[in-house]
Scaffold this active site. Structure first.
Site, mmCIF file in Angstrom:
data_model
loop_
_atom_site.group_PDB
_atom_site.id
_atom_site.type_symbol
_atom_site.label_atom_id
_atom_site.label_comp_id
_atom_site.label_asym_id
_atom_site.label_seq_id
_atom_site.Cartn_x
_atom_site.Cartn_y
_atom_site.Cartn_z
ATOM 1 N N CYS A 174 8.744 4.327 -0.401
ATOM 2 C CA CYS A 174 10.048 3.783 0.002
ATOM 3 C C CYS A 174 11.017 4.926 0.260
ATOM 4 O O CYS A 174 11.465 5.581 -0.688
ATOM 5 C CB CYS A 174 10.580 2.850 -1.074
ATOM 6 N N CYS A 211 14.553 4.367 -1.123
ATOM 7 C CA CYS A 211 14.592 4.463 -2.586
ATOM 8 C C CYS A 211 14.575 5.916 -3.052
ATOM 9 O O CYS A 211 15.308 6.297 -3.972
ATOM 10 C CB CYS A 211 13.402 3.744 -3.198
ATOM 11 N N ASP A 212 13.733 6.742 -2.430
ATOM 12 C CA ASP A 212 13.432 8.061 -2.992
ATOM 13 C C ASP A 212 13.705 9.247 -2.072
ATOM 14 O O ASP A 212 13.554 10.390 -2.497
ATOM 15 C CB ASP A 212 11.953 8.094 -3.412
#
Length: 311
Positions: free
Chosen positions: A135, A138-139
């Site tokens: 993701c 997300c990261d």
């Protein structure tokens, strides 16, 4: 078959399921959750969740899940480990088969989430959260000023590779065959290639993800039959998303063409009394915060549904 008819059975115990349980149990709805693997699902394996509201310094995925679980249990949620193999409608109630035993419920919430599409390469699972990610939103922010590898050639992979250029100094895009993205994305990609931000490697497969001191440092790959080593600080894999809906294969619950559950605006499926929330739902945004919101909305719809049965 158990003689007791539960008010609500939730399949899964990730953030969406736990959020729903917090709301239903607070209102006195008898709620049991069945989880076949790990409470929290994928989130429990994430080292640091940096974009969940209310935690300015981020929070460990396991810690976030632990807090959600404790809150749900405080209001009376019953979390049990069990593998749900089927869900069917019996008119007045729903029947779930859990570890071979039939469980009856007035309502069901399916919140089983999804699994990452894995490459199956050595090192992929071992270094998940330590340089291997699925993701970008997300990261990606963890990789300011770093080199990255993105694996995949469809729309999602190209979109995420473009997004990651906000952080990375350079991205090597590894594509098994050819780019299969939309023409608009291809044009945007070529602009970044021309600017030296992305290098495309067609006909390239990942053979092994390697690490130094426990964190990803390079990838061994094969390009047009020739071996190569690409150094990178992280690998983002976009090999598709697999909804955890295999257990619904023989049910009447309507799925889309790739297995995500179709719902209406109240998160109810085509079967009255059966709901779905979180990443397993068609149209989900695949974010923890929105999965929690889904669970809350589903819980409110379930409350109204249960009230309608008493009228």
């Amino acid at each position: 078959m158990s003689d007791k008819i539960r008010d609500l059975v939730i399949v899964g115990a990730g953030p969406s399921a736990l959020a729903a349980a917090i709301y239903t149990t607070r209102e006195g709805i008898d709620t049991v959750l069945y989880e076949k693997a790990v409470v929290g699902g994928i989130v429990a394996t994430i080292d640091n969740v940096d974009n969940y509201p209310g935690f300015p310094d981020g929070i460990e995925g396991l810690n976030l899940v632990d807090q959600l679980e404790k809150q749900a249990k405080r209001f009376g949620a019953n979390i049990e480990f069990g593998d749900v193999s089927s869900v069917r409608d019996n008119g007045d109630f729903k029947i779930l088969v859990v570890d071979g035993v039939e469980i009856r419920a007035k309502a069901v919430l399916i919140a089983t989430g999804r699994s990452y599409g894995n490459l199956g390469a050595p090192g992929e699972l071992e270094f998940f959260g330590r340089g291997v990610h699925y993701c970008a939103t997300c990261d990606g922010a963890f990789y300011h000023g770093k080199r990255l590898i993105v694996v995949g050639g469809a729309n999602s992979a190209i979109q995420e590779a473009i997004y990651l250029t906000r952080f990375a100094t350079h991205i090597d895009l590894l594509v098994r065959s050819s780019i299969k993205a939309s023409e608009v994305l291809k044009k945007d990609l070529q602009k970044l290639v021309a600017a030296g931000k992305i290098t495309i490697h067609l006909e390239t497969s990942v053979d092994e993800i390697m690490a130094t001191d426990g964190h990803v440092s390079s990838v061994r790959a094969t390009k047009n039959g020739e071996p190569m080593i690409i150094e990178a600080n992280g690998v983002f894999i976009f090999a598709g998303l697999r909804p955890n809906t295999k257990f619904l294969d023989n049910s009447d619950i309507e799925l889309n063409e790739i297995g995500f559950i179709k719902t209406n605006s109240d998160f109810q499926t085509n079967i009255s009394g059966v709901f779905a929330s979180g990443d397993v739902r068609n149209g989900a945004t695949m974010q923890i915060a929105s999965a929690v919101g889904d669970g809350v909305t589903a819980a409110i719809s379930i409350r109204e549904y249960l009230h309608s049965l008493d009228r």
